[in-house]
Design an enzyme around this catalytic site. Sequence first.
Site, short mmCIF file in Angstrom:
data_model
loop_
_atom_site.label_atom_id
_atom_site.label_comp_id
_atom_site.label_asym_id
_atom_site.label_seq_id
_atom_site.Cartn_x
_atom_site.Cartn_y
_atom_site.Cartn_z
N GLU A 35 0.83 -1.21 0.00
CA GLU A 35 0.00 0.00 0.00
C GLU A 35 0.87 1.27 0.00
OE1 GLU A 35 -2.37 -1.57 3.30
OE2 GLU A 35 -4.15 -1.16 2.09
N GLU A 89 -3.73 -9.63 3.73
CA GLU A 89 -4.52 -9.33 4.93
C GLU A 89 -5.61 -10.36 5.20
OE1 GLU A 89 -3.43 -7.14 2.78
OE2 GLU A 89 -2.85 -5.27 3.76
N1 3HC Z 1 4.43 -7.54 11.76
C1 3HC Z 1 5.16 -7.91 12.82
N2 3HC Z 1 6.06 -8.91 12.79
C2 3HC Z 1 6.22 -9.54 11.62
C3 3HC Z 1 5.51 -9.20 10.47
C4 3HC Z 1 4.57 -8.15 10.56
N3 3HC Z 1 3.85 -7.73 9.51
N4 3HC Z 1 5.88 -10.01 9.47
C5 3HC Z 1 6.81 -10.83 9.98
N5 3HC Z 1 7.02 -10.55 11.27
C6 3HC Z 1 7.99 -11.20 12.17
C7 3HC Z 1 7.66 -12.65 12.41
O1 3HC Z 1 6.72 -12.80 13.47
C8 3HC Z 1 9.02 -13.22 12.76
O2 3HC Z 1 9.27 -12.87 14.11
P1 3HC Z 1 10.15 -13.83 15.06
O3 3HC Z 1 11.47 -13.90 14.39
O4 3HC Z 1 10.13 -13.11 16.34
O5 3HC Z 1 9.42 -15.13 15.08
C9 3HC Z 1 9.97 -12.40 11.89
O6 3HC Z 1 9.23 -11.22 11.51
C10 3HC Z 1 10.40 -13.10 10.63
O7 3HC Z 1 9.25 -13.63 9.99
P2 3HC Z 1 9.22 -15.13 9.45
O8 3HC Z 1 9.84 -16.04 10.43
O9 3HC Z 1 7.83 -15.37 9.02
O10 3HC Z 1 10.20 -15.00 8.21
P3 3HC Z 1 10.00 -15.50 6.71
O11 3HC Z 1 11.19 -15.02 5.96
O12 3HC Z 1 9.65 -16.94 6.70
O13 3HC Z 1 8.71 -14.73 6.15
C11 3HC Z 1 7.28 -12.87 5.68
C12 3HC Z 1 8.71 -13.34 6.07
C13 3HC Z 1 6.95 -13.35 4.26
C14 3HC Z 1 7.29 -11.37 5.72
C15 3HC Z 1 6.24 -13.47 6.66
O14 3HC Z 1 6.68 -13.19 7.98
C16 3HC Z 1 4.87 -12.90 6.51
O15 3HC Z 1 4.11 -13.38 5.69
N6 3HC Z 1 4.51 -11.88 7.33
C17 3HC Z 1 3.20 -11.34 7.39
C18 3HC Z 1 2.94 -10.40 6.25
C19 3HC Z 1 1.56 -9.81 6.36
O16 3HC Z 1 0.59 -10.48 6.62
N7 3HC Z 1 1.45 -8.50 6.10
C20 3HC Z 1 0.20 -7.81 6.15
C21 3HC Z 1 0.00 -7.24 7.50
S1 3HC Z 1 -1.61 -6.54 7.69
C22 3HC Z 1 -1.52 -5.02 7.01
O17 3HC Z 1 -0.52 -4.67 6.42
C23 3HC Z 1 -2.72 -4.16 7.21
C24 3HC Z 1 -2.71 -2.96 6.33
O18 3HC Z 1 -3.48 -3.23 5.17
C25 3HC Z 1 -3.32 -1.78 7.03
#
Ligand code: 3HC
Length: 696
Positions: free
Chosen positions: A105, A125
């Site tokens: 975004e 999301e």
């Molecule tokens: N917020 C906070 N922490 C996050 C995060 C996020 N969005 N994304 C990842 N992390 C953290 C994980 O919890 C993890 O923490 P830890 O080491 O303490 O366990 C660390 O970052 C590394 O993440 P992964 O172990 O999952 O690492 P990968 O390399 O396997 O994957 C990733 C990375 C693809 C970024 C995966 O973590 C992921 O899919 N994250 C979520 C992404 C997501 O859903 N984003 C949308 C959020 S909602 C939003 O943006 C609302 C908006 O529209 C207003």
Amino acid sequence: MTDKIAYERHGDIAVLLLQNPPVNALSQEVRSGLMAGMDRAEADTGVKAVLIVGDGRAFIAGADIKEFGKTPLAPHLPDVCNLIEASPLLVVASMHGVSLGGGLEVALSAHYRIAQPEARVGLPEVHLGLIPGAGGTQRLPRITGVLAAIDMITSGRHVKAPEALSIGAIDKVAAGDPQAVGLDYANALLAQGAHRRPVSEMPAPEAIDWDEAYDAVLKKGRGQISPAQAVRAVQASVEMPFAEGLKAERQMFRELMQTDQRQGMIHAFFSERAVSNLPELKGIAPRPVEAVGVIGGGTMGAGIATAALLAGLRVTLIERDEAAAEAAKARIAGNLAGALKRGKITQETHDEMLGSALTMATDYGALKEADLVIEAVFEDMEVKKSVFRQLDEICKPGAVLATNTSYLDVNEIASSTSRPGDVIGLHFFSPAHVMKLLEVVVADQTSPEVVATGFALGKRMGKVSVRAGVCDGFIGNRILSTYRTAADHMILDGATPFQIDAALTGFGFAMGPYAVADLAGLDIGWAMRKRLAPTRDARERVGRYPDKLCEAGHFGQKTGKGFYIYEKGKRGGVPNPEVMTLIEAERAERGITPRGFTDEEIVRRYMAAMANEAAKVVGEGIARRPLDVDMVLLFGYGFPRYWGGPLKWADLVGLPALLSDIEHYAQEDDYFWQLAPLLQELVDEGRNFDDLNKEG
Ligand code: 3HC
Ligand code: NAI
């Protein structure tokens, strides 16, 4: 400015470098830093363009999920995005790694987007029970059109840069250092005299049949509401002016934030990551594993061998004779052909896996060099013990000896060797090369290094690995036996298997318990009932009608008939009327007058039985934390992710209400409905399962 954003000046261009490891989540500090950075660039004499770029492994992975459920703090992300887009300067985003959710975004509010060839973008999301809440549902369709935007938003899938380019979500793909590539692009745009290009000012995209799209997405989501709601948000981008659409999106986002589904999905997100993180394994090195032995090449052995090959391991598979070895190889070849067809492996890798990486043998001597051996022979203690005695003789010192048993006592199996410290349970789920769950069953004498090796193998195979203690059925199958019994009791009392399956798929399960039983094979439960019969308590109510089905040779899908009748080439089955005849006869024999069950009562009883047994499993230390049980059910048993797992479900409905249900059911059958002491304890203390998760 905050220290999460570094500000640098490169000629006419101001660079805003996000520095919030590990994945540049948009925490409050990052949001306010971005705003301050934009202000500073605009006030910085001579700056003509702003480049937004992420430090470390990603552009931005989205909003900071840890802030969800708390009071949102200003500045809010939609305001940050609007400010970026409204800047009089030319704004460019240079994306690498992932740009997800709020990350995409932010990029969509820039005027131009460039990405590395291996970069991935997405609006995931919906996987958190939400929709994009910072303009994603309004801006993306204006660039890509409605259909591509609905596909991305409702699936939440990660789209690779070349595809993102083809649908217009990004403008250019280029390899190199993200900052250098971004600067080159921004300089080139300035040199061409390119103009600002706010997406919000682009014309609204064309309408589609919204109700049809909504219904299709709702059906696909098995009751999950956020993807369907996303369709309505995209509809707003077509039917409303931009600012109004943004408000509508925000309203839906806020409403979804309040739902149980959002809580369940976020619980699943964090639990999936926490589950394999065991404090007792900190600093313990796993043993190296490159050569794996598999004993038995039936359904499970062939699946396990496939999973090991797909993880790049060398496999030696032992079968009883040449013919069985050939049949096992054909099963593995079938599995690998599927992986090839789905594009998971190349032809070359496929050929290598079936060629030099796989050895078939009938002599245990072939396992001399194996680093780890997994036994998947018949579910029979004597057969397993004889296999482990042979392994003990043949395998090199330090080799890990694992059993894939579903129910048998791993301590007893370990005791048949001279090295019980090397013995562990590695319980895969069928089909083993597809299902994500691995129960790592730790026996009394299993050494920590061997446990660490089990988890390392699970990780290498891409599994969600969960630690389990030894008991009949470990975590998953023990709980399965209990909730299946609750369902069986409802059948004796008046419900039908078909009604129960329908009620539970309505709740969100991938399949109902009787369709699952048909898939797994009714002979498995039959054998178990026979094994448990001699020690069975007289108060236990066990239906006899499924035995009658088995006695007639009906084992479910593999024989074409079980609870359902299956026709070749057709998906799913139709109810088998003979089952009702058998059930009615048994009710009459037992003197039961059948009563009606509502779908709601079916779900309530089934879930109460599941949560109560899950609480016993945690209370007895078979599972370390409630979240461990939740992940077992989610990844091994088709539990709806949006409920988070049985113990998250229990928290969401409230533990006092659950306890009172169980007490009520116990009035009819106080043998089956014995309350888990942990549940009583938590209710007395006014706490819930999530409190136990937080204690770790
Ligand atoms: N917020 C906070 N922490 C996050 C995060 C996020 N969005 N994304 C990842 N992390 C953290 C994980 O919890 C993890 O923490 P830890 O080491 O303490 O366990 C660390 O970052 C590394 O993440 P992964 O172990 O999952 O690492 P990968 O390399 O396997 O994957 C990733 C990375 C693809 C970024 C995966 O973590 C992921 O899919 N994250 C979520 C992404 C997501 O859903 N984003 C949308 C959020 S909602 C939003 O943006 C609302 C908006 O529209 C207003
Ligand atoms: P299966 O009957 O399909 O396969 C067993 C295989 O082992 C046969 O091919 C047989 O020839 C071979 N075998 C038997 N004794 C042997 C020996 N001494 N040496 C070498 N090979 C031998 O059984 P399935 O379903 O694969 O189950 C195997 C094990 O996995 C059992 O312990 C079962 O409880 C467990 N399991 C089964 C699951 C399932 O869904 N089928 C799921 C998880 C575990």
